[in-house]
Design a protein around this motif. Structure first.
Motif, PDB file in Angstrom:
ATOM      1  N   ASP A 338       0.800  -1.165  -0.057  1.00  0.00           N
ATOM      2  CA  ASP A 338       0.062  -0.039   0.021  1.00  0.00           C
ATOM      3  C   ASP A 338       0.966   1.183   0.082  1.00  0.00           C
ATOM      4  OD1 ASP A 338       1.197  -0.008   2.426  1.00  0.00           O
ATOM      5  OD2 ASP A 338      -1.001  -0.392   3.559  1.00  0.00           O
ATOM      6  N   LEU A 339       2.135   1.059  -0.300  1.00  0.00           N
ATOM      7  CA  LEU A 339       2.893   2.037  -0.281  1.00  0.00           C
ATOM      8  C   LEU A 339       4.215   2.003  -1.139  1.00  0.00           C
ATOM      9  CD1 LEU A 339       4.067   5.222   0.621  1.00  0.00           C
ATOM     10  CD2 LEU A 339       5.342   3.964   2.712  1.00  0.00           C
ATOM     11  N   VAL A 340       4.441   2.822  -2.277  1.00  0.00           N
ATOM     12  CA  VAL A 340       5.617   2.909  -2.830  1.00  0.00           C
ATOM     13  C   VAL A 340       6.529   4.436  -2.847  1.00  0.00           C
ATOM     14  CG1 VAL A 340       6.439   2.475  -5.449  1.00  0.00           C
ATOM     15  CG2 VAL A 340       4.265   1.380  -4.743  1.00  0.00           C
ATOM     16  N   THR A 341       7.698   4.159  -3.063  1.00  0.00           N
ATOM     17  CA  THR A 341       8.567   5.321  -2.945  1.00  0.00           C
ATOM     18  C   THR A 341       9.797   5.203  -3.778  1.00  0.00           C
ATOM     19  OG1 THR A 341      10.146   4.333  -1.265  1.00  0.00           O
ATOM     20  CG2 THR A 341       8.218   5.670  -0.199  1.00  0.00           C
ATOM     21  N   LEU A 342       9.983   6.014  -4.398  1.00  0.00           N
ATOM     22  CA  LEU A 342      11.305   6.483  -5.449  1.00  0.00           C
ATOM     23  C   LEU A 342      12.186   7.518  -5.181  1.00  0.00           C
ATOM     24  CD1 LEU A 342      12.448   5.349  -8.111  1.00  0.00           C
ATOM     25  CD2 LEU A 342      11.261   7.025  -9.328  1.00  0.00           C
ATOM     26  N   GLU A 343      13.411   7.066  -4.585  1.00  0.00           N
ATOM     27  CA  GLU A 343      14.249   7.791  -3.992  1.00  0.00           C
ATOM     28  C   GLU A 343      15.757   8.027  -4.754  1.00  0.00           C
ATOM     29  OE1 GLU A 343      16.548   8.478   0.337  1.00  0.00           O
ATOM     30  OE2 GLU A 343      15.458   6.739  -0.115  1.00  0.00           O
ATOM     31  N   ALA A 344      16.032   9.294  -4.900  1.00  0.00           N
ATOM     32  CA  ALA A 344      17.509   9.392  -5.488  1.00  0.00           C
ATOM     33  C   ALA A 344      18.430   9.253  -4.394  1.00  0.00           C
ATOM     34  CB  ALA A 344      17.399  10.684  -6.110  1.00  0.00           C
ATOM     35  N   LEU A 345      18.985   8.261  -4.265  1.00  0.00           N
ATOM     36  CA  LEU A 345      19.882   8.028  -3.231  1.00  0.00           C
ATOM     37  C   LEU A 345      21.235   8.863  -3.485  1.00  0.00           C
ATOM     38  CD1 LEU A 345      19.949   4.120  -2.682  1.00  0.00           C
ATOM     39  CD2 LEU A 345      18.476   5.766  -1.120  1.00  0.00           C
ATOM     40  N   ARG A 346      21.556   9.022  -4.487  1.00  0.00           N
ATOM     41  CA  ARG A 346      22.808   9.840  -4.864  1.00  0.00           C
ATOM     42  C   ARG A 346      22.568  10.901  -6.102  1.00  0.00           C
ATOM     43  NH1 ARG A 346      26.228   6.209  -5.636  1.00  0.00           N
ATOM     44  NH2 ARG A 346      26.711   6.092  -7.935  1.00  0.00           N
ATOM     45  N   SER A 347      22.815  11.964  -5.921  1.00  0.00           N
ATOM     46  CA  SER A 347      22.672  12.917  -6.933  1.00  0.00           C
ATOM     47  C   SER A 347      23.707  13.860  -7.116  1.00  0.00           C
ATOM     48  CB  SER A 347      21.287  13.859  -6.635  1.00  0.00           C
ATOM     49  OG  SER A 347      21.614  14.576  -5.438  1.00  0.00           O
ATOM     50  N   GLU A 348      23.709  14.355  -8.194  1.00  0.00           N
ATOM     51  CA  GLU A 348      25.106  15.336  -8.955  1.00  0.00           C
ATOM     52  C   GLU A 348      24.380  16.453  -9.564  1.00  0.00           C
ATOM     53  OE1 GLU A 348      27.750  13.328 -11.449  1.00  0.00           O
ATOM     54  OE2 GLU A 348      28.297  11.879  -9.878  1.00  0.00           O
ATOM     55  N   PRO A 349      25.032  17.873  -9.330  1.00  0.00           N
ATOM     56  CA  PRO A 349      24.591  18.867  -9.899  1.00  0.00           C
ATOM     57  C   PRO A 349      24.258  18.699 -11.244  1.00  0.00           C
ATOM     58  CG  PRO A 349      26.585  19.358  -8.678  1.00  0.00           C
ATOM     59  CD  PRO A 349      26.487  18.006  -8.741  1.00  0.00           C
TER      60      PRO A 349
END
Length: 513
Positions: A338-349
């Motif tokens: 009943d819950l889905v997440t999409l996360e950016a664990l690492r990002s760059e400029p």
């Protein structure tokens, strides 16, 4: 004594064996560790070959110190066990520890060999100062890390006590000078030259340095930087000069989530909306995702996740959806989630940019997208490209690394011509006739005899003494052209009467064209 110094409580956590502790934890999960009696060192590259970066207790017991050349230590201790060090991984681990340590207080900073915590106003939450230090030591030990801890009213005093004082040492603003007095002047974290100078002046302890009239010493150290001046560092440690803790802000979290009214089985219909929401967050911060994690939370309390990496920073929602959708196979939804997440664990400029005015596609972006899709489907170990290292040996110059692990780099400049096709290992050839100390006039390779028409050389490459074992022979390389026009790159290993083996051997290293 400043007001801030009276009220502040600073903890310094010093990890004297961080590199070795981290190596043990990683290695123990892959293979059996050497016996405790075996001396183990971690090596890194130095100006004249590998040097000792960290040493185990058994190695230190034999007098092995950091900075010593590995070849010299091996000559004295033949049973020495050498493993490569990972300084960048150690620094990354310290950064993660600093943020993990915010379980005790919100202000933490990573240092070169430890972390510093401003626990002002937080000690009562853990039963007092002594109980907090015991809790820290126990939790670090659970992670396989040996930590030396100290608490003081200033950052400098806590650092000095953690490294040169007793374990768990504490002091207040009223007795900080008495606590620091017996410590050596090296506790101020001075450079070796300044420590030698103070030692020649008879100032071997902090108390002796503090007792000397400051006017003469200030004149002597007037030209030094603030971070190297012993008097300024002493003032910071005792609280006469402010030394605030500048804790970095916590990394920004980019996460999109969606809750369902009732359990579902397939997350794919929600991927587009999640990706668009996440990319909008990244666009506002002018960043692009490098590592994504899709997580589903099942109704039975369990959760499942999948990670996807990208070759470059991206906030193309359609591209991210294709990558994540290819990872959905094998996720067990159980009785539904009943819950889905999409996360950016690492990002760059990734700055906002305008597409090309001529309407042409960006070839670099197409290559990055192709690498992303191939890696997501085949796995990171299956998609690789060349990385280059400095080495005299041709077979060591190039090695393969995962394409998403690092950026591709052009090959190093080589003064003399090298063939595009290199054999690794080189193939041994039979020389039927050779000019003394010169190239072969006739040789047999793969059961075919070739007659040399012309040659160029020799190019001598000596052994890499800091890497090759003792007795390795030098190489004389030749570029030869045979009668049918083909050109080869070959070398003679060793020379006559070099006392490193029998007769020289010939090998074919590469083919031109």
């Amino acid at each position: 004594m400043t007001v801030a110094a009276r009220a502040a409580r600073i903890v310094s956590a010093f990890f004297p064996d961080l590199a070795m502790d981290r190596w043990r934890r990683i290695t123990s999960a892959q293979r059996t560790l050497p016996d405790d009696a075996v001396p183990v060192v971690l090596s890194r590259e130095g100006p004249h070959g590998p040097v000792v970066h960290a040493a185990s207790a058994a190695a230190r017991g034999r007098g092995i110190v950091t900075g010593a050349r590995v070849v010299d230590v091996q000559a004295i201790h033949p049973d020495l066990h050498v493993e490569p060090a990972d300084p960048s991984g150690d620094r990354e681990m310290l950064g993660r520890l600093a943020f993990w340590a915010r379980r005790w207080c919100p202000w933490t900073v990573a240092e070169e060999d430890g972390i510093v915590l401003d626990v002002t106003g937080a000690t009562h939450l853990f039963g007092g100062e002594a109980q907090m230090l015991r809790d820290m030591g126990a939790r670090f030990a659970m992670q396989g890390l040996r930590a030396r801890l100290a608490m003081a009213p200033t950052r400098g005093a806590a650092q000095m006590l953690a490294r040169f004082g007793p374990q768990g040492a504490t002091c207040g603003a009223e007795d900080v000078e008495d606590a620091l007095g017996p410590l050596p002047v090296a506790a101020l974290r001075l450079d070796a030259q300044t420590v030698r100078l103070l030692d020649r002046l008879g100032l071997k302890t902090v108390a002796a340095l503090a007792a000397v009239p400051r006017v003469g010493l200030m004149r002597r150290f007037a030209g030094m930087a603030a971070d190297a001046n012993p008097l300024i560092l002493l003032d910071r440690a005792t609280g006469r000069t402010a030394d605030p803790l500048d804790a970095p802000a916590e990394a920004q979290v980019f996460m999109a989530r969606v809750r369902m009214a009732e359990p579902v089985i397939d997350p794919e219909p929600w991927l587009q909306g999640l990706a668009e929401d996440l990319c909008a967050q990244l666009a506002r911060a002018e960043r692009g995702a490098r590592l994504l994690r899709l997580t589903i939370y099942r109704v039975d309390g369990e959760w499942r996740s999948r990670n996807v990496a990208t070759a470059g920073p991206s906030r193309d929602a359609a591209h991210l959806v294709r990558l994540v959708a290819g990872k959905l196979d094998g996720i067990d939804p159980g009785f539904g989630f009943d819950l889905v997440t999409l996360e950016a664990l690492r990002s760059e400029p990734l700055s906002l940019h305008q597409d090309r005015l001529d309407g042409a596609r960006d070839a670099g972006a197409d290559v990055a997208a192709l690498l992303d899709r191939l890696t997501a489907r085949l796995g990171p170990a299956k998609v690789s490209w060349s990385a280059w290292v400095a080495s005299h040996k041709p077979e060591r110059v190039e090695h393969r690394v995962p394409a998403l692990a690092t950026q591709a780099a052009p090959p190093p400049d080589i003064a003399r011509a090298r063939p595009l096709r290199i054999f690794d290992p080189p193939e041994e050839i039979v020389v039927l006739y050779a000019v003394p100390d010169g190239p072969p006039a006739r040789f047999r390779w793969r059961r075919v005899v070739h007659l040399v028409a012309r040659f160029e050389g020799p190019e001598r490459i000596a052994p890499e003494w800091w890497r090759d074992r003792a007795g390795t022979r030098l190489r004389d390389y030749y570029r030869v052209e045979v009668q049918d026009g083909r050109r080869f790159w070959m070398f003679r290993e060793g020379i006559l009467e070099d006392r490193r083996g029998g007769a020289p051997r010939w090998f074919l290293q590469g083919v031109f064209g």
